[in-house]
Every structure is written in C-alpha cells, then in structure tokens.
Design a protein around this motif. Structure first.
Motif, short mmCIF file in Angstrom:
data_model
loop_
_atom_site.label_atom_id
_atom_site.label_comp_id
_atom_site.label_asym_id
_atom_site.label_seq_id
_atom_site.Cartn_x
_atom_site.Cartn_y
_atom_site.Cartn_z
N MET A 1 68.41 36.83 56.78
CA MET A 1 68.39 38.15 57.42
C MET A 1 68.17 38.00 58.92
O MET A 1 67.20 37.39 59.36
N LYS A 2 69.06 38.56 59.72
CA LYS A 2 68.90 38.53 61.16
C LYS A 2 67.85 39.56 61.58
O LYS A 2 67.72 40.61 60.98
N LYS A 3 67.10 39.23 62.63
CA LYS A 3 66.14 40.17 63.17
C LYS A 3 66.82 41.04 64.22
O LYS A 3 67.72 40.58 64.94
N LYS A 190 54.39 48.16 45.53
CA LYS A 190 54.18 47.03 46.44
C LYS A 190 54.02 47.53 47.88
O LYS A 190 54.39 48.65 48.22
N ALA A 191 53.46 46.61 48.71
CA ALA A 191 53.23 46.94 50.12
C ALA A 191 53.48 45.71 50.97
O ALA A 191 53.33 44.57 50.51
N VAL A 192 53.85 45.97 52.22
CA VAL A 192 54.00 44.89 53.19
C VAL A 192 53.31 45.31 54.47
O VAL A 192 53.40 46.47 54.89
N ILE A 193 52.56 44.39 55.07
CA ILE A 193 51.86 44.63 56.33
C ILE A 193 52.55 43.79 57.39
O ILE A 193 52.51 42.56 57.34
N THR A 220 54.69 38.06 59.06
CA THR A 220 54.59 37.74 60.48
C THR A 220 55.91 38.07 61.16
O THR A 220 56.97 37.58 60.75
N LEU A 221 55.84 38.89 62.20
CA LEU A 221 57.04 39.36 62.89
C LEU A 221 57.17 38.69 64.26
O LEU A 221 56.17 38.35 64.89
N PRO A 222 58.40 38.53 64.74
CA PRO A 222 58.59 37.98 66.09
C PRO A 222 57.92 38.88 67.13
O PRO A 222 57.84 40.09 66.96
N THR A 223 57.44 38.24 68.19
CA THR A 223 56.78 39.01 69.25
C THR A 223 57.85 39.57 70.19
O THR A 223 58.06 39.11 71.31
N THR A 224 58.54 40.56 69.69
CA THR A 224 59.64 41.19 70.42
C THR A 224 59.47 42.70 70.34
O THR A 224 59.29 43.25 69.24
N TYR A 225 59.51 43.36 71.48
CA TYR A 225 59.41 44.82 71.50
C TYR A 225 60.77 45.41 71.15
O TYR A 225 61.80 44.90 71.58
N PRO A 226 60.89 46.49 70.33
CA PRO A 226 59.82 47.30 69.74
C PRO A 226 59.65 47.05 68.25
O PRO A 226 60.17 47.79 67.41
N GLN A 227 58.89 46.03 67.88
CA GLN A 227 58.68 45.72 66.48
C GLN A 227 58.05 46.88 65.71
O GLN A 227 58.25 47.01 64.50
N GLY A 228 57.29 47.73 66.40
CA GLY A 228 56.60 48.81 65.71
C GLY A 228 57.43 50.04 65.42
O GLY A 228 56.96 50.95 64.74
N ILE A 234 61.09 48.33 59.25
CA ILE A 234 61.64 48.33 57.90
C ILE A 234 62.70 47.26 57.74
O ILE A 234 62.73 46.53 56.73
N TYR A 235 63.56 47.11 58.73
CA TYR A 235 64.61 46.09 58.63
C TYR A 235 64.01 44.69 58.69
O TYR A 235 64.36 43.80 57.89
N ASN A 236 63.08 44.47 59.63
CA ASN A 236 62.54 43.12 59.83
C ASN A 236 61.57 42.68 58.74
O ASN A 236 61.29 41.49 58.61
N THR A 237 61.04 43.62 57.96
CA THR A 237 60.16 43.24 56.85
C THR A 237 60.85 43.28 55.49
O THR A 237 60.53 42.50 54.59
N LEU A 238 61.81 44.22 55.33
CA LEU A 238 62.42 44.44 54.02
C LEU A 238 63.93 44.25 54.01
O LEU A 238 64.53 44.21 52.93
#
Length: 428
Positions: A1-3, A190-193, A220-228, A234-238
């Motif tokens: 999966m691409k970020k 289920k949950a993801v943080i 763990t997510l890349p330190t790239t804005y805007p991860q939040g 949703i895309y970067n975790t799921l």
C-alpha cells in the motif's frame, strides 16, 4: 500500500517533555454558547446566578449540538454576545470566579447499560472533536452505516503542538480504556491507533498497553503532514479510500481524536463533563513554553501571561498550529473545546506572492492529488462544472499547496473560495 503524499515540516516539538500543569484560576471566564458545529445553545442561567463546576449553563434541542457546562464556580456576571471565527454571533456567559471550585451535585458517573444510554451520556458530557473539528461526538458515534473499525487519530502532525502526545505518555490507560469503551458499546470489533514515527515513546507505551488486546493495533505512521487528516489517516492505516461526498462511516470507519477518546474514559468514571482541556503554548515570544490545562472560556491573555509571553513583540497569535490555525483577533477571546494550542510569533515569513510559474509543486504536495492551478483557473472563470470535474470538494484546506508554492501564492485560500463558490452554485 502506497502512503499518501504530503509535506515534510520542521516539527518544533519543543514542549514534548513538558508535563501538563494546571493554569491558576482566572478571575473571569467567558463561555460562548457555541463550541460545536451546529446550532448555538441557549443560556439556562441568568445574571447574578450562582454556578458550580460541571453545571450545565447552556443547551438546545437541535440535533447537531451539545450542551455547554461551566468549568468554574462563581457568579454569572453577564450574558453578552460573542462573534465567532465564521463571523456569526452567539450568546456568551461571563462568570466571575469565586476561587472555591465547588463541584455541582449533578456531576456523577452516568448509568450506561446499552448503546442508546452510552450515546445519551456522550451528548450530556458536551464532547466534541478535540482535534479541531468541533463535530458533536454523539452524532459521529451513531452512523447509519455498519462500522467495523475505530481509528484513533494520535498523529498530531501540526508543528509545535504536543498536547495529544502528553495525553498519551501521561495517561495512556485513559486512552486504552476510552478505546475499549467505545468499541464495547458500539459493538466495533477492532481498532487502530495511528501515531507518527516522531513520537517513539508514545508508540512504545501504547503498544505495551495494547499487547493484551489483539483487537487493538498501534500503527506507526510516516512523519509527513497532514497525517492527522481523516482521509489520510484512514488510507495510511487501513488502505481504505474515503471518496468524494463520502464520510468515514461509508468505509466502515469511525475516527476519534486521541484526547477525545481519553475524555470518554474520564467522563464515564467521574461524570465531569468537558469543562477543561490541555493545550500547548509555544512560539518565539513565549518565555515558558508549556502544556497547560485550562477551564473553557479562559481568556487567551491569561494563558499567554502564564507562559510568559512578550505580547509587545508578538506579530501573530494563533489558535492551533501554523498550518491550519486560526488567527486570534483579541487576547480577551476565550479558550474553546476545539483549541489544542496557542502559538505566538514575532518572526513571520514574507508571503508577498509572485506570478505562478506552473512548477507543479502544489500538485505534488497535495495528499489527494488535486490540481490547484486548474482549480484556480476554473474559479477565475466562475466555471462550476470544471470545479466539479477537478473534485474541489475533496480539498481539506491542509495548506500543503501553499507551503510548497515557491511563488508564495495563497493557493489553499483560493481552493477554499473555489470550494465555497462551487457548493453555492450547485445549491441554486
């Protein structure tokens, strides 16, 4: 999966090791009756009334709204009018504090036995999204769609802000318990943080806490804005794409801010509604950068004084971060439920724009791969059909395009004007 794409920022997390501390009680709080998306509340108190901590002081029957409570004990000084950041006005309750902080006898843990009573309790708590959106949480937690995942936004990707981080390292059990409570009562399996990689201590602590709960995963997510941003998280975790016109629930997801879910845990145990919050205070004219817990309605000037701000040098004050923050017009303005930071700066960049050179950096920076130059062209031509074709409604105003623009053009602002024009045009 691409970020998804974004921009790399200097994060300036100067207060990450600053433990939270209580602000000395202000002499006066000014509590607006609108700290949420939707209809303002009507005050249920009047001048000269005595109020106590946790007492309801405003409410409404409107669906998209939550009640307002006092975070101090004292006497109602006046009911005035407050002009909000969107230009609209609402009533505001001004309370002179008595220094006693007497707790209202109505404050007690709610009785929760099923989903309906859980949602009722969340509404009565006054909870809205504490990451900045101000969306009433009880509405978010009651989608019509079937939800299989609770996604916790713990990215905290804006520079300077560390209040969510301090929540995670100071009280991780509240975070975990809040996640489990939401999953239990909404029957989410289920949950993801999601946490950015620049917060290794928070990742370590929550991973250890969640080890006995296989249904909860820490990502763990890349330190790239805007991860939040919701769609990005949703895309970067799921790996799920929230399409144009969709809500996260359409993809089987509910997203909650990490401080919001921690509050759920506290409220179910104590019954104390949302009357205070932690926020980061930082910037180049702040003598004492800190994370401070303040009652809602506290004047900004009191918070800045506590943080030893040199107001004479300050050229810009912000609610929130430098990417999506809102300018503070008056230091008498109050702290609201959605405020997670106050920033004060003397040094600000010269943003005098020059002509667009069509370099494409705005497109490259956009997490959703929009085409800001084409959006701007369609907006100039008042071409709503072209704006629709260029998916202008997907713009989330993250500011990546403006940040990346070498010509210093107000790209994000133009996108929002174009979005507003398009939305108005399709309503006609």
């Amino acid at each position: 999966m691409k970020k998804l794409h974004g921009v790399r920022l200097d994060h300036h997390k100067n207060t990450e090791d600053c433990a939270s501390q209580k602000l000395p009680l202000p002499e006066l709080v000014r509590i607006p009756m609108s700290m949420h998306i939707g209809a303002p509340c009507t005050p249920v108190v009047k001048p000269r009334d005595t109020v106590q901590v946790g007492q309801k002081i405003g409410d409404t029957d409107a669906f998209m709204a939550v009640p307002i409570h006092s975070g101090v004990s004292g006497t109602v000084k006046a009911i005035t009018t407050y002009r909000m950041s969107n230009g609209r006005t609402c009533p505001m309750v001004e309370i002179a504090t008595d220094g006693q902080q007497t707790v209202c006898p109505d404050v007690k843990p709610p009785e929760v036995t099923d989903k309906a009573s859980f949602l009722k309790a969340i509404r009565e708590s006054g909870l809205v999204g504490m990451g900045g959106a101000s969306f009433p949480t009880h509405v978010k937690l009651a989608p019509k769609q079937k939800v299989d995942t609770l996604a916790i936004n713990a990215a905290e990707c804006e520079p300077y802000i560390t209040s969510d981080y301090r929540q995670m390292v100071e009280a991780p059990d509240e975070v975990l318990d809040g996640v489990l409570q939401v999953m239990r009562w909404l029957e989410i399996p289920k949950a993801v943080i999601g946490i950015e990689a620049n917060k290794p201590e928070a990742i370590r602590i929550l991973t250890e806490k969640a080890a006995s709960h296989p249904e909860i995963r820490v990502e763990t997510l890349p330190t790239t804005y805007p991860q939040g941003a919701e769609k990005v998280l949703i895309y970067n975790t799921l790996g799920r794409i929230v399409g144009e016109g969709q809500l996260p629930a359409d993809q089987g997801v509910i997203v909650m801010n990490v401080s919001s879910v921690a509050f759920v845990s506290r409220y179910l145990k104590t019954g104390m509604p949302l009357v205070e919050r932690m926020l980061t205070v930082d910037g180049d004219v702040i003598g004492n950068p800190c994370n401070v817990v303040v009652p809602m309605g506290t004047p900004v000037r009191d918070v800045l004084a506590f943080a030893q701000c040199d107001l004479g040098r300050a050229k810009k004050l912000l609610y929130g971060g430098p990417m999506m923050g809102i300018c503070i017009p008056d230091v008498a303005d109050p702290i609201l439920k959605a405020n997670n930071a106050i920033l004060a700066f003397e040094k600000i960049l010269d943003t005098k724009p020059s002509a667009c050179i069509h370099c494409g950096r705005c497109l490259e920076a956009c997490p959703l791969r929009l085409m800001p130059t084409e959006i701007a062209k369609a907006f100039r031509q008042k071409d709503s059909e072209a704006l629709g074709a260029h998916k202008v409604t997907l713009c989330m105003n993250c500011g990546c395009c403006t940040y990346a623009c070498p010509a210093k053009r107000p790209v994000a602002e133009t996108n929002q004007l174009a979005k507003s024009f398009y939305m108005n045009s399709i309503k006609k």
